[in-house]
Enzyme design. Structure first.
Site, mmCIF file in Angstrom:
data_model
loop_
_atom_site.group_PDB
_atom_site.id
_atom_site.type_symbol
_atom_site.label_atom_id
_atom_site.label_comp_id
_atom_site.label_asym_id
_atom_site.label_seq_id
_atom_site.Cartn_x
_atom_site.Cartn_y
_atom_site.Cartn_z
ATOM 1 N N ASN A 1 0.872 -1.177 0.000
ATOM 2 C CA ASN A 1 0.000 0.000 0.000
ATOM 3 C C ASN A 1 0.911 1.229 0.000
ATOM 4 O O ASN A 1 1.435 1.620 1.040
ATOM 5 C CB ASN A 1 -0.883 -0.039 1.268
ATOM 6 N N TRP A 2 1.080 1.809 -1.187
ATOM 7 C CA TRP A 2 2.039 2.917 -1.306
ATOM 8 C C TRP A 2 1.473 4.248 -0.813
ATOM 9 O O TRP A 2 2.179 5.262 -0.805
ATOM 10 C CB TRP A 2 2.518 3.051 -2.756
ATOM 11 N N HIS B 1 -9.821 1.060 4.911
ATOM 12 C CA HIS B 1 -8.550 1.343 5.590
ATOM 13 C C HIS B 1 -8.794 2.397 6.672
ATOM 14 O O HIS B 1 -9.597 3.311 6.483
ATOM 15 C CB HIS B 1 -7.511 1.838 4.574
ATOM 16 N N GLU C 1 -5.586 -4.835 11.003
ATOM 17 C CA GLU C 1 -4.580 -3.789 11.212
ATOM 18 C C GLU C 1 -4.925 -3.020 12.488
ATOM 19 O O GLU C 1 -5.834 -2.177 12.464
ATOM 20 C CB GLU C 1 -4.583 -2.794 10.044
ATOM 21 N N SER D 1 3.050 -1.593 10.597
ATOM 22 C CA SER D 1 4.502 -1.547 10.850
ATOM 23 C C SER D 1 5.215 -2.847 10.474
ATOM 24 O O SER D 1 6.145 -3.265 11.164
ATOM 25 C CB SER D 1 4.793 -1.200 12.308
ATOM 26 N N GLY E 1 2.661 -0.896 4.361
ATOM 27 C CA GLY E 1 2.679 0.498 3.923
ATOM 28 C C GLY E 1 4.102 0.955 3.646
ATOM 29 O O GLY E 1 4.703 0.607 2.624
HETATM 30 P P1 PGA Z 1 2.537 0.623 7.646
HETATM 31 O O1 PGA Z 1 1.100 0.794 6.949
HETATM 32 O O2 PGA Z 1 3.101 -0.667 7.141
HETATM 33 O O3 PGA Z 1 3.343 1.827 7.197
HETATM 34 O O4 PGA Z 1 2.311 0.599 9.094
HETATM 35 C C1 PGA Z 1 0.234 -0.288 6.860
HETATM 36 C C2 PGA Z 1 -1.097 0.138 6.310
HETATM 37 O O5 PGA Z 1 -1.534 1.249 6.601
HETATM 38 O O6 PGA Z 1 -1.737 -0.610 5.575
#
Ligand code: PGA
Length: 247
Positions: free
Chosen positions: A9-10, A95, A163, A209, A230
């Site tokens: 997910n960019w 999200h 998440e 993360s 992300g």
């Molecule tokens: P992150 O984002 O890996 O930077 O924590 C994950 C996401 O929001 O899907």
């Protein structure tokens, strides 16, 4: 054997040029063949990324979001139909960064149905805030998010990503969720899905993360069958390492 998922997910971390350059690098990585890799660039970078990857690529593409309307008078919305036409197979729905901007459960329910009708596989995100976590309400929150989102869903295939909102990084910085805490939630979530949505084929992923340093701690066949990543997914070397870790 079924491949694990590595979904990138960019967000708005990469601009169009950077997205193009990432797509060119990733296209060459053979290690990405051993997982189901899905890139979700910004909507404006997506056509460029799709063109670089080509329709036969082993790297797939997805949208970060879609609008609720299929066609017609909907200025500025993102069209699921166009996404499909551009070669997308997946779309992220619900999200927490969109929920925080006012995306309600009702809107999320409409979006996952539209995604399904449009031939896109929805990646539904669920998770509790820091406050809800502290109050011990994790499962109550997730159950409510799931029951609203899936109430009218008649599709057969769905990806759900757990998440914890408090574990999602801000440009790579933040607190991660201990794997055993995430696993405990995965267990309850799986049980809930089995008893309430038996006919649904669900793949459960983890997000928050995740990087090459910890992806193997979260991803295993019993709990999470892949990850939604992300910040770490915006670096080609990290994508390569993460794919290796979970393949
Ligand atoms: P992150 O984002 O890996 O930077 O924590 C994950 C996401 O929001 O899907």
């Amino acid at each position: 054997m079924k491949k694990k998922y590595l979904i990138a997910n960019w967000k708005l971390y990469l601009d169009v040029r950077q997205s193009q350059s990432m797509a060119r690098s990733l296209r060459k990585f053979r290690s990405l063949r051993s997982v189901t890799t899905v890139l979700c660039p910004s909507a404006l970078a997506l056509p460029e990324v799709a063109e670089i990857l080509g329709r036969q690529s082993f790297v797939q593409i997805g949208m970060q979001s879609i609008g609720v309307q299929e066609e017609g008078a909907a200025t500025g919305e993102l069209s699921a139909r166009d996404a499909k036409e551009l070669g997308c197979r997946y779309v992220i729905v619900g999200h927490s960064e969109r929920r925080a901007k006012g995306e309600t459960d009702a809107v999320i329910a409409k979006k996952i149905n539209l995604a399904d009708h449009s031939g896109l596989i929805p990646i539904l995100c669920v998770g509790e805030s820091a406050q809800q976590h502290k109050a011990g309400r994790t499962f109550a929150v997730i159950e409510s998010q799931l029951s609203h989102a899936l109430k009218t869903f008649h599709g057969k295939k769905l990806i759900i990503t757990y998440e914890p909102v408090w574990a999602i990084s801000k440009a790579g910085k933040g607190k991660s969720c201990p794997p055993e805490t995430a696993f405990a939630t995965a267990g309850i979530l799986q049980k809930y899905l089995r008893s309430h949505f038996r006919s649904l084929r669900v793949t459960l992923l983890y997000g928050g993360s995740v990087s090459s340093n910890n992806i193997a701690d979260y991803v295993d066949s019993a709990h999470f069958f892949g990850a939604l990543v992300g910040f770490a997914s915006t670096k080609a070397a990290e994508m390569r390492k993460m794919a290796k870790e979970i393949s």
